[in-house]
Scaffold this active site. Structure first.
Site, mmCIF file in Angstrom:
data_model
loop_
_atom_site.group_PDB
_atom_site.id
_atom_site.type_symbol
_atom_site.label_atom_id
_atom_site.label_comp_id
_atom_site.label_asym_id
_atom_site.label_seq_id
_atom_site.Cartn_x
_atom_site.Cartn_y
_atom_site.Cartn_z
ATOM 1 C CB CYS A 47 47.869 45.739 35.259
ATOM 2 S SG CYS A 47 49.305 44.867 35.927
ATOM 3 C CG ASN B 163 32.194 38.449 32.144
ATOM 4 O OD1 ASN B 163 31.153 38.084 31.604
ATOM 5 N ND2 ASN B 163 32.218 39.084 33.293
ATOM 6 C CD GLU B 164 30.490 42.924 33.927
ATOM 7 O OE1 GLU B 164 31.100 42.819 34.997
ATOM 8 O OE2 GLU B 164 29.280 43.184 33.867
ATOM 9 C CD GLU C 85 26.653 39.283 32.892
ATOM 10 O OE1 GLU C 85 26.530 39.819 34.007
ATOM 11 O OE2 GLU C 85 27.714 38.769 32.498
HETATM 12 C C1 GLA Z 1 28.722 40.958 36.134
HETATM 13 C C2 GLA Z 1 29.419 39.747 35.565
HETATM 14 C C3 GLA Z 1 28.725 38.467 35.876
HETATM 15 C C4 GLA Z 1 28.266 38.461 37.303
HETATM 16 C C5 GLA Z 1 27.355 39.633 37.526
HETATM 17 C C6 GLA Z 1 26.741 39.665 38.912
HETATM 18 O O1 GLA Z 1 27.827 41.521 35.304
HETATM 19 O O2 GLA Z 1 29.608 39.839 34.177
HETATM 20 O O3 GLA Z 1 29.637 37.410 35.679
HETATM 21 O O4 GLA Z 1 29.361 38.552 38.129
HETATM 22 O O5 GLA Z 1 28.096 40.804 37.352
HETATM 23 O O6 GLA Z 1 27.674 39.906 39.897
#
Ligand code: GLA
Ligand code: GLA
Length: 665
Positions: free
Chosen positions: A148, A142-143, A300
């Site tokens: 590091c 995720n994202e 998202e």
């Molecule tokens: C990001 C993340 C999600 C959530 C959103 C909102 O886009 O990928 O998991 O945390 O932000 O904060």
């Protein structure tokens, strides 16, 4: 099928509720959910002990409703058992401090135990879900992001450098380590660009470290891709990127092995001084499209007010739907809202989903449900339709990284510079592709290379070939300054582009906000226009180019400020100063009219028009970003897919109205 859906966290809600949620989703026209991207501890409660029963049951409920599933690999949030057993998996920050356990994205991406546990959970999930026909694809992690600075990363960085440079002599020469006695005699002497150095590191080291970290995430992603490709060949693989705004990773490289790019679109973040700037979301869409020159998904899409500790204003009626259609207007073939129901616990209690905390389906749900019904009717007519732009802006992560290391001016931001140019085109409803510096450019009538700071022979040759064969290239200050090792070139600027531009920079002036400067154009409809410039002024010395503008003030009044050079069949324009919004609007307006590039028809400000092509059928998206009605005069007889009406002549758009028009033959 046009994919429309929501991010759902069954693990956060009682199982009795799942069926209710799935029914509400189905009622809203949703056909896809993303699950599990933060559910590592639910799937592996103890090391090596796996439990997918709960997820199987959730997926079966969606299967019953005809809703497909995208699974996220959960590696962005390693469980406490892993961090407790091996605290060294936690990331070390730029200041040398190791972060504490307790949030997410807190791990070192190079730690071998984290990597091994990540492969294990991915492999086990892949084996378990390979045969599940409700599952259609995967989102890896995720994202990705965050650097590091731990000892493991330092060693890996040294190895990476060894592979890149071969010998220490080569590295020492390319980096110029003789400066301040940094000449290395052993790879192990090379340190990380920690902020505890107390002063800026060698810019070559700092740039290479950013490349190394970017490569680290790409390698990490690749490990999961290989597992998923071998175990689940029919499933697609994507990752949720963070749009144009995030400059920490080379997204061109990250996107390469994915089936398609998806990204996370939160337009509330684009709200400045009480005003939403729809061109910022548009720029991200164009940039995400440009990573693979391919349609994308929004994984998202904003579903309500944002907020972790505090709550943003609430999106006004019609806005969520408008923003989601804007995604589609720019090439999204899937839109997934974040998130379904607003969390009652955890860090994101105030990041609102479509449903309220108590599970009520209210105004926001109903708005998106309307869109779901619309997409059931029209989605297939849009799916796969391509955007086709005549204008490209080049985005370079090498240059972005270099500017992160050395900003050049406190007033300069590469991202803002690019956004300003994009916005000037956006305001005229000109479709723009945001592409890499090595992209094939021949299909564009106009290519703008803003502050293309780091050049290689390959990039320069790409631009030269484009101009030679008839293209129009626009170059702005701070182009061609650095070689790939982040060392200033040993030739007059714009370095490798000096020939094609027919001009060199004699001297430059990084002006502070209290110093004013303007340039006066002498060409076509710009003749006589004096436009204020700011931040950076290159004083130009033509080497064959025609001077098209002069400076107005200071000791370089009358000196060349912009030039145009015929080169082969094409031309290269050098804009020597950075401008205000008005500057780019005027100059690009002139260039567009020179090239005969126009939008489909005139529209009021902040009424956005984009085009997607379904074969030779043109789909015109008209998006009213205003909270008031707007009048628009159409140039032909159109059919509006959404309302089912035929429209022509003067049309009054309701606040936040969306039209999807096709010409009536
Ligand atoms: C990001 C993340 C999600 C959530 C959103 C909102 O886009 O990928 O998991 O945390 O932000 O904060
Ligand atoms: C000081 C130092 C020099 C140089 C200059 C400019 O005077 O002694 O070595 O660093 O600043 O930064």
């Amino acid at each position: 099928m046009f994919r429309f859906g929501v991010d759902y966290y069954p693990e956060q809600w009682p199982e009795e509720r799942w069926e209710v949620d799935a029914q509400l989703m189905s009622d809203a026209g949703f056909n896809v959910v993303r699950l599990a991207e933060f559910a590592w501890v639910k799937m592996e409660p103890q090391e090596g002990v796996f439990d997918f029963n709960w997820l199987d049951r959730a997926i079966e409920i969606f299967n019953q409703k005809g809703i497909s599933v995208i699974l996220g690999t959960p590696t962005a949030s390693p469980p406490p058992w892993l961090a407790h057993k091996t605290p060294e998996i936690l990331r070390v920050r730029e200041d040398g401090q190791r972060v504490a356990y307790g949030a997410r994205r807190k791990n070192c991406p190079n730690h071998p135990i984290y990597r091994e546990r990540s492969r294990s959970i991915t492999n086990t999930m892949a084996e378990h879900f390979a045969g599940n026909t409700t599952v259609i694809g995967w989102q890896i992690d995720n994202e990705f992001g965050d650097r590091c600075y731990c000892d493991i990363c330092r060693k890996e960085f040294q190895t990476w450098l060894q592979q890149r440079y071969g010998t220490l002599d080569e590295l020492n020469t390319r980096w110029g380590t003789v400066f301040w006695s940094h000449t290395y005699s052993d790879w192990e002497q090379i340190s990380l660009p920690l902020s505890t150095l107390g002063a800026p590191p060698n810019p070559s080291l700092a740039l290479d470290f950013r490349r190394f970290m970017s490569d680290t995430y790409i390698a990490f992603q690749q490990e999961q891709i290989e597992i998923l490709r071998s175990k689940c060949p029919p499933h697609f693989i994507t990752h949720n990127l963070m749009g144009f705004g995030y400059g920490g990773l080379d997204y061109f490289d990250l996107a390469k092995p994915l089936d398609f790019v998806s990204w996370d679109n939160y337009p509330i973040g684009f709200w400045h001084e009480g005003k939403y700037t729809p061109s910022s979301a548009a720029l991200s869409h164009s940039a995400m499209h440009g990573l693979k020159d391919k349609n994308f998904w929004v994984m998202e899409q904003q579903a309500g007010p944002s907020g972790w500790q505090t709550v943003s204003f609430t999106p006004r009626p019609g806005v969520l739907r408008l923003w989601a259609y804007q995604s589609i207007a720019h090439g999204a073939d899937g839109v997934v809202f974040f998130r379904w129901r607003t969390a009652r616990f955890g860090a994101e209690q105030y990041w609102h989903g479509l449903l309220e905390h108590d599970g009520r389906a209210g105004r926001r749900y109903n708005e998106i449900k309307q869109m779901g019904a619309e997409l059931i009717r029209v989605g297939n007519q849009i799916l796969g339709a391509e955007t086709k732009s005549k204008v490209a802006i080049i985005q370079s992560y090498h240059s972005r990284f270099a500017f992160q290391v050395q900003g050049n001016s406190d007033e300069f931001s590469y991202e803002k510079h690019l956004a300003q140019i994009y916005s000037a085109l956006w305001k005229r409803n000109i479709g723009v592709d945001v592409v890499s510096s090595t992209a094939t450019l021949f299909k564009y009538d106009l290519v703008i290379a803003p502050a293309l700071h780091v050049l290689t022979d390959e990039i320069a040759a790409n631009l030269l070939d484009y101009v030679r064969s008839g293209g129009t290239l626009v170059v702005t200050p701070r182009t061609g300054v650095k070689d790939i090792a982040n060392v200033v070139v040993n030739q007059p600027l714009p370095g490798l582009l000096a020939d094609v531009c027919g001009v060199v920079v004699e001297e430059y002036d990084a002006i502070t906000p209290d110093l004013t400067q303007a340039i006066t154009f002498d060409v076509d409809e710009l003749a006589g226009q004096s436009l204020p410039v700011q931040t950076w002024c290159d004083i130009l010395l033509p080497q064959g180019a025609e001077v098209i503008a002069h400076y107005a003030q200071d000791y370089y009044a009358g000196k060349p400020a912009a030039t145009r050079n015929q080169f082969g069949q094409g031309q290269a324009i050098y804009l020597g100063a950075l401008g205000t919004d008005a500057f780019y609007e005027s100059v690009l307006g002139w260039l567009l009219s020179q090239k005969g590039i126009k939008s489909s028809f005139e529209a009021p400000a902040d009424v956005e028009i984009t085009v997607r092509w379904q074969g030779d059928k043109r789909l015109l998206f008209v998006l009213n970003h205003h909270s008031e009605t707007q009048d628009l005069t159409l140039d032909a007889l159109y059919f509006d897919l959404l309302s089912g009406r035929t429209v022509t002549g003067l049309v009054t758009l309701a606040p936040r109205e969306v039209l999807i028009l096709t010409v009536v033959k």
